[in-house]
Design a protein around this motif. Structure first.
Motif, short mmCIF file in Angstrom:
data_model
loop_
_atom_site.label_atom_id
_atom_site.label_comp_id
_atom_site.label_asym_id
_atom_site.label_seq_id
_atom_site.Cartn_x
_atom_site.Cartn_y
_atom_site.Cartn_z
N MET A 1 53.80 33.79 68.36
CA MET A 1 54.58 34.67 67.53
C MET A 1 53.64 35.35 66.53
SD MET A 1 57.91 33.65 65.35
CE MET A 1 57.82 34.04 63.64
N VAL A 2 53.78 36.63 66.40
CA VAL A 2 52.96 37.39 65.47
C VAL A 2 53.74 37.58 64.17
CG1 VAL A 2 51.82 39.60 65.08
CG2 VAL A 2 51.81 38.58 67.36
N ALA A 3 53.08 37.35 63.05
CA ALA A 3 53.74 37.49 61.76
C ALA A 3 53.98 38.95 61.45
CB ALA A 3 52.88 36.86 60.67
N SER A 4 55.10 39.22 60.84
CA SER A 4 55.42 40.56 60.39
C SER A 4 54.53 40.91 59.21
CB SER A 4 56.89 40.62 59.97
OG SER A 4 57.13 41.78 59.21
N GLU A 5 54.16 42.18 59.10
CA GLU A 5 53.36 42.59 57.96
C GLU A 5 54.12 42.44 56.65
OE1 GLU A 5 51.38 46.34 58.36
OE2 GLU A 5 50.96 45.97 60.47
N ASP A 6 55.44 42.40 56.72
CA ASP A 6 56.25 42.24 55.52
C ASP A 6 56.35 40.79 55.07
OD1 ASP A 6 56.72 44.95 55.47
OD2 ASP A 6 58.58 44.80 56.60
N LEU A 7 56.03 39.87 55.95
CA LEU A 7 56.15 38.45 55.65
C LEU A 7 54.83 37.94 55.08
CD1 LEU A 7 57.87 35.85 55.89
CD2 LEU A 7 56.86 35.55 58.14
N PRO A 8 54.81 37.54 53.80
CA PRO A 8 53.56 37.03 53.23
C PRO A 8 53.25 35.64 53.78
CG PRO A 8 55.33 36.82 51.64
CD PRO A 8 55.91 37.53 52.84
N LEU A 9 52.03 35.44 54.15
CA LEU A 9 51.61 34.14 54.68
C LEU A 9 50.46 33.58 53.86
CD1 LEU A 9 51.58 34.79 58.53
CD2 LEU A 9 53.29 33.54 57.20
N ILE A 110 53.05 28.78 44.66
CA ILE A 110 51.97 29.73 44.90
C ILE A 110 52.61 31.07 45.21
CG2 ILE A 110 49.97 30.31 46.31
CD1 ILE A 110 50.01 27.30 47.22
N ARG A 111 52.24 32.08 44.44
CA ARG A 111 52.76 33.43 44.66
C ARG A 111 51.61 34.40 44.89
NH1 ARG A 111 58.11 33.43 43.81
NH2 ARG A 111 59.00 31.86 42.44
N ASP A 112 51.91 35.50 45.58
CA ASP A 112 50.91 36.56 45.70
C ASP A 112 50.98 37.44 44.47
OD1 ASP A 112 53.06 38.34 46.09
OD2 ASP A 112 52.64 38.63 48.22
N GLN A 113 50.14 38.45 44.41
CA GLN A 113 50.08 39.31 43.23
C GLN A 113 51.38 40.07 43.01
OE1 GLN A 113 47.62 39.12 41.02
NE2 GLN A 113 46.55 37.66 42.32
N GLY A 114 52.18 40.24 44.06
CA GLY A 114 53.47 40.91 43.95
C GLY A 114 54.61 39.98 43.60
N GLY A 115 54.32 38.68 43.44
CA GLY A 115 55.33 37.71 43.07
C GLY A 115 56.03 37.04 44.24
N ARG A 116 55.63 37.38 45.46
CA ARG A 116 56.27 36.78 46.64
C ARG A 116 55.79 35.34 46.84
NH1 ARG A 116 55.03 41.22 51.10
NH2 ARG A 116 52.99 40.84 50.16
N LEU A 117 56.72 34.48 47.21
CA LEU A 117 56.43 33.06 47.42
C LEU A 117 55.59 32.86 48.68
CD1 LEU A 117 56.96 30.09 46.59
CD2 LEU A 117 58.94 30.16 48.13
N LEU A 118 54.48 32.14 48.53
CA LEU A 118 53.61 31.81 49.65
C LEU A 118 53.65 30.33 50.00
CD1 LEU A 118 50.43 33.87 48.66
CD2 LEU A 118 52.28 34.54 50.21
N GLY A 119 53.96 29.48 49.02
CA GLY A 119 53.93 28.04 49.25
C GLY A 119 53.93 27.30 47.93
N ALA A 120 53.41 26.08 47.96
CA ALA A 120 53.35 25.27 46.75
C ALA A 120 52.23 24.25 46.86
CB ALA A 120 54.67 24.56 46.49
N VAL A 121 51.76 23.83 45.70
CA VAL A 121 50.75 22.77 45.59
C VAL A 121 51.41 21.57 44.92
CG1 VAL A 121 48.58 22.09 44.49
CG2 VAL A 121 48.85 24.40 45.38
N LEU A 144 45.21 33.67 43.79
CA LEU A 144 46.68 33.73 43.86
C LEU A 144 47.28 33.40 42.50
CD1 LEU A 144 46.89 32.02 47.34
CD2 LEU A 144 47.20 34.46 46.84
N VAL A 145 48.60 33.48 42.42
CA VAL A 145 49.29 33.35 41.14
C VAL A 145 50.05 32.03 41.10
CG1 VAL A 145 50.98 34.41 39.61
CG2 VAL A 145 49.49 35.86 40.99
N PRO A 146 49.75 31.16 40.13
CA PRO A 146 50.49 29.90 39.99
C PRO A 146 51.81 30.11 39.24
CG PRO A 146 48.74 29.98 38.37
CD PRO A 146 48.63 31.24 39.20
N ASP A 147 52.83 29.37 39.64
CA ASP A 147 54.13 29.40 38.96
C ASP A 147 54.56 27.95 38.75
OD1 ASP A 147 56.76 29.58 38.13
OD2 ASP A 147 57.42 30.82 39.80
N SER A 148 54.26 27.43 37.56
CA SER A 148 54.54 26.02 37.25
C SER A 148 55.96 25.81 36.76
CB SER A 148 53.57 25.52 36.18
OG SER A 148 53.82 26.18 34.96
N GLY A 149 56.67 26.91 36.51
CA GLY A 149 58.00 26.78 35.93
C GLY A 149 57.99 26.74 34.42
#
Length: 152
Positions: A1-9, A110-121, A144-149
């Protein structure tokens, strides 16, 4: 399966950079031996490392810190705050979330520069606050951008 360009990975290269930088930050600060896990946005493990001196079960503590953040959609510090206000609800989530939830700091989205969710640590080994410091350092080191809450 190929990832969509709109889907942040989140890539394996980024996940590897996060774990290495997070562990290095803990060593640099003289923290207790740590374990770090990086999960993608679907809560699948991309990378996990533990210091050879970290106590047992650290991966089992780090993983629900990260998975809980993904499941709730906010960082561990906000989960901790909400769990204080509704302890019974948050206690019940451990049975619902497949990889658990640990309502303390040390789980960071973990967010990208646009604020999209990529994962978590998830980090475990020292105090929750120190675990969070290392997770944030690892995420930033990967560009990447951390979001600790933390609302501040």
């Amino acid at each position: 399966m190929v990832a969509s360009e709109d889907l942040p990975l989140l890539t394996l290269k980024q996940a590897s950079a996060i774990v290495d930088a997070a562990l290095s930050e803990g060593a640099r600060r003289g923290f207790a031996p740590l374990c770090v896990v990086v999960l993608d946005a679907g809560a699948h493990t991309l990378a996990l490392k533990r210091s050879e001196a970290a106590s047992i079960l650290r991966p089992e503590i780090a993983t629900p810190k990260a998975a809980g953040c993904i499941g709730m959609g906010f960082g561990g510090r906000e989960i901790a705050r909400r769990a204080q206000a509704a302890p019974a609800f948050y206690a019940s989530l451990a049975a619902v979330f497949p990889k658990g939830i640990t309502p303390v700091p040390g789980g960071v989205l973990i967010r990208d520069q646009g604020g999209r969710l990529l994962g978590a640590v998830g980090m475990s080994g020292d105090t929750s606050d120190n675990d969070e410091i290392c997770a944030i350092a690892g995420i930033r080191a990967a560009g990447l951008v951390p979001d600790s809450g933390d609302p501040h």
